[in-house]
Design an enzyme around this catalytic site. Structure first.
Site, PDB file in Angstrom:
ATOM      1  N   ALA A  13      -2.309   8.313 -23.269  1.00 14.93           N
ATOM      2  CA  ALA A  13      -0.877   9.006 -23.664  1.00 14.93           C
ATOM      3  C   ALA A  13      -0.351   9.241 -22.223  1.00 14.93           C
ATOM      4  O   ALA A  13       0.176   8.475 -21.530  1.00 14.93           O
ATOM      5  CB  ALA A  13      -1.066  10.032 -24.630  1.00 14.93           C
ATOM      6  N   GLU A  14      -0.669  10.592 -22.028  1.00 14.52           N
ATOM      7  CA  GLU A  14       0.138  11.144 -20.632  1.00 14.52           C
ATOM      8  C   GLU A  14      -0.163  10.189 -19.472  1.00 14.52           C
ATOM      9  O   GLU A  14       0.465   9.929 -18.611  1.00 14.52           O
ATOM     10  CB  GLU A  14      -0.230  12.627 -20.378  1.00 14.52           C
ATOM     11  CG  GLU A  14       0.324  13.484 -21.657  1.00 14.52           C
ATOM     12  CD  GLU A  14       0.053  14.893 -21.044  1.00 14.52           C
ATOM     13  OE1 GLU A  14      -0.505  15.022 -19.938  1.00 14.52           O
ATOM     14  OE2 GLU A  14       0.437  15.881 -22.048  1.00 14.52           O
ATOM     15  N   ASN A  47      -9.851   9.004 -27.843  1.00 10.89           N
ATOM     16  CA  ASN A  47      -8.527   9.352 -27.425  1.00 10.89           C
ATOM     17  C   ASN A  47      -9.055  10.684 -26.534  1.00 10.89           C
ATOM     18  O   ASN A  47      -9.905  11.612 -27.073  1.00 10.89           O
ATOM     19  CB  ASN A  47      -7.607   9.911 -28.108  1.00 10.89           C
ATOM     20  CG  ASN A  47      -6.195  10.074 -27.696  1.00 10.89           C
ATOM     21  OD1 ASN A  47      -5.280  10.773 -28.178  1.00 10.89           O
ATOM     22  ND2 ASN A  47      -5.885   9.748 -26.497  1.00 10.89           N
ATOM     23  N   CYS A  93      -0.946  16.407 -33.650  1.00 11.13           N
ATOM     24  CA  CYS A  93      -0.031  17.077 -32.923  1.00 11.13           C
ATOM     25  C   CYS A  93      -0.438  18.541 -32.859  1.00 11.13           C
ATOM     26  O   CYS A  93      -0.451  19.258 -33.920  1.00 11.13           O
ATOM     27  CB  CYS A  93       1.188  17.036 -33.273  1.00 11.13           C
ATOM     28  SG  CYS A  93       2.563  17.919 -32.206  1.00 11.13           S
TER      29      CYS A  93
END
Length: 353
Positions: free
Chosen positions: A248-249, A224, A124
Site C-alpha cells: 500500500a503506502e 500484507n 481499516c
C-alpha cells in the site's frame, strides 16, 4: 467495449440472482493467473490511473479504492467518481466497506459484471471506520462479519474475498480467519498488524501469524505488511508461505516497487525510496500521461504527486507552495507536467553538484 473505454457500471442485479457456476477458492485464484503482486486497496489512491501505472511496472493484480457501499448505491456522482475500470484492468477486485449485508449485496451487484471478485474491508483501523462501524471495528462483531461474507457468497455472481487484520494473540487470529473462510471467503488477505497498530513505521508486521493462518486455511492467502521492495516481497512470500503479497503506502511512494529488475537499487535498505534520483519524477510523468486517458479527480492526482516526490518538496518549497495553493480550477495536466519537469531539472542539478 474497446480497450481504452471506461466501463459504465451496470444496474443492480436482483438480490436473488443465481451465482451459477462461479469459481471458488483455488480455481478462482488460478483463473486470475495466480497473481503474486497486488496493489492494495487504498482510500482515494488505488484508482484506475494508478492501477494502470503499477500494472506497467510489475503488479499482477489490483484492488480498487475502498468504496462505501451505501454511498455507492445511493449517490450516482460518488459511484461514477470512485469506480472506473476498462477491459484491460484485470484481474481486479472491487473493495467495499459495509455493515449491512443487504446494502452490500446491492452495491456488489452493480460492479460484479466488471471485476473478478468483490472484497470486503475488515481491515481499516481509522476513526472514520469506527464511527461508521465498518472495517477493523467489525472485529468485535463476528456475526456481522459472517453475514456480510455469506450474503455475497450465496447471492453474488462473482466470488467474495476478505481483507482482515490479526489480533494480539495467535489463537484468536486463527479462529477469526477460519470463521471468515467458513462464511464463504474464497481468498483472504491478512494484514500482519492489529487494529491498534495503525502506523507501519511503529511496529513490524507479524509475518509469523500470517504463516500460521496460511497453514490452516484451505483458500489462497495473501500477506500484507512491510512490503517496501521487491526483495522484501520475495522474502515475505518465503517466510509466510503466502500465495501473494499486497503493498500500500510503499507502492504509493514507488509505483515500480514490483518491477523486475528494479528501476533503481536503494543504497540503504532501511530507506528504499529513490530520494537521491529522479526515477519517481519519470514515474510521475507517466502517471500524469495516464490521467489524460482516464479522467481522475484532482484530489487523487495531488495525493499521488505528494507521495511520489514529496521528499523533494521539503527542499523546493516554492514548488510545494504552487502545488498546494493553486486553485483546482486553474490546475491542468499540462501545468502539472511542466511543474514535474521543473522539479526533475532541479533534482538532476542537485545530483550533479
Amino acid at each position: 467495449m474497446s480497450a481504452d473505454e471506461t466501463a459504465r457500471p451496470a444496474p443492480p442485479a436482483p438480490e436473488d440472482a443465481s451465482p451459477g457456476t462461479k469459481l471458488t477458492s483455488w480455481d478462482f485464484f488460478r483463473s486470475m493467473g495466480s497473481p503474486k503482486f497486488h496493489v492494495a486497496p487504498m482510500v482515494d489512491q488505488s484508482e484506475l490511473a494508478f492501477r494502470e501505472l503499477c500494472r506497467r511496472h510489475g503488479a499482477t493484480c489490483a484492488y480498487t479504492p475502498m468504496i462505501h457501499a451505501r454511498l455507492f448505491v445511493e449517490d450516482l456522482k460518488y459511484r461514477k467518481e470512485i469506480f472506473t475500470t476498462h477491459i484491460n484492468d484485470r484481474p481486479l477486485l472491487v473493495q467495499f466497506c459495509a455493515n449491512d449485508p443487504d446494502m452490500l449485496l446491492k452495491a456488489a451487484s452493480i460492479v460484479a459484471p466488471h471485476c473478478d471478485g468483490v472484497d470486503i474491508n475488515f481491515g481499516c483501523p481509522q476513526r472514520i471506520a469506527k464511527r461508521g462501524r465498518y472495517g477493523a471495528f467489525l472485529m468485535d462483531d463476528w456475526e456481522t462479519v459472517h453475514n456480510l461474507i455469506n450474503k455475497l457468497d450465496k447471492h453474488l455472481s462473482v466470488p467474495v474475498t476478505a481483507k482482515i487484520r490479526v489480533y494480539d494473540d495467535l489463537e484468536t487470529s486463527l479462529k477469526y480467519a477460519k470463521m471468515v473462510e467458513a462464511a464463504g471467503a474464497q481468498l483472504i488477505a491478512v494484514h500482519g498488524r492489529t487494529r491498534e497498530q495503525k502506523r507501519a513505521a511503529d511496529v513490524r508486521a507479524n509475518w509469523a501469524f500470517i504463516r500460521e493462518i496460511k497453514k490452516q486455511l484451505k483458500v489462497p492467502v495473501l500477506a500484507n505488511g512491510d512490503i517496501r521492495t521487491l526483495a522484501e516481497a520475495e522474502k515475505c512470500l518465503e517466510a509466510t508461505g503466502a500465495d501473494g503479497v499486497l503493498s500500500a503506502e510503499p507502492l504509493l511512494e514507488n509505483p515500480s516497487l514490483f518491477s523486475d529488475p528494479p528501476l533503481y537499487s536503494p543504497s540503504d535498505p532501511a530507506h528504499p525510496l529513490p530520494v537521491e534520483g529522479d526515477v519517481n519524477c519519470e514515474l510521475l510523468h507517466e502517471y500524469l500521461e495516464i490521467t489524460r486517458t482516464y479522467q481522475t479527480p484532482l484530489r487523487m492526482v495531488k495525493g499521488h504527486v505528494h507521495n511520489m516526490v514529496g521528499s523533494w518538496l521539503k527542499e523546493f518549497t516554492d514548488l510545494r507552495d504552487w502545488l498546494n495553493k493553486t486553485p483546482h480550477s486553474e490546475m491542468t495536466v499540462d501545468k502539472l507536467q511542466a511543474w514535474t519537469k521543473e522539479l526533475q531539472g532541479r533534482v538532476n542539478l542537485v545530483r550533479r553538484n
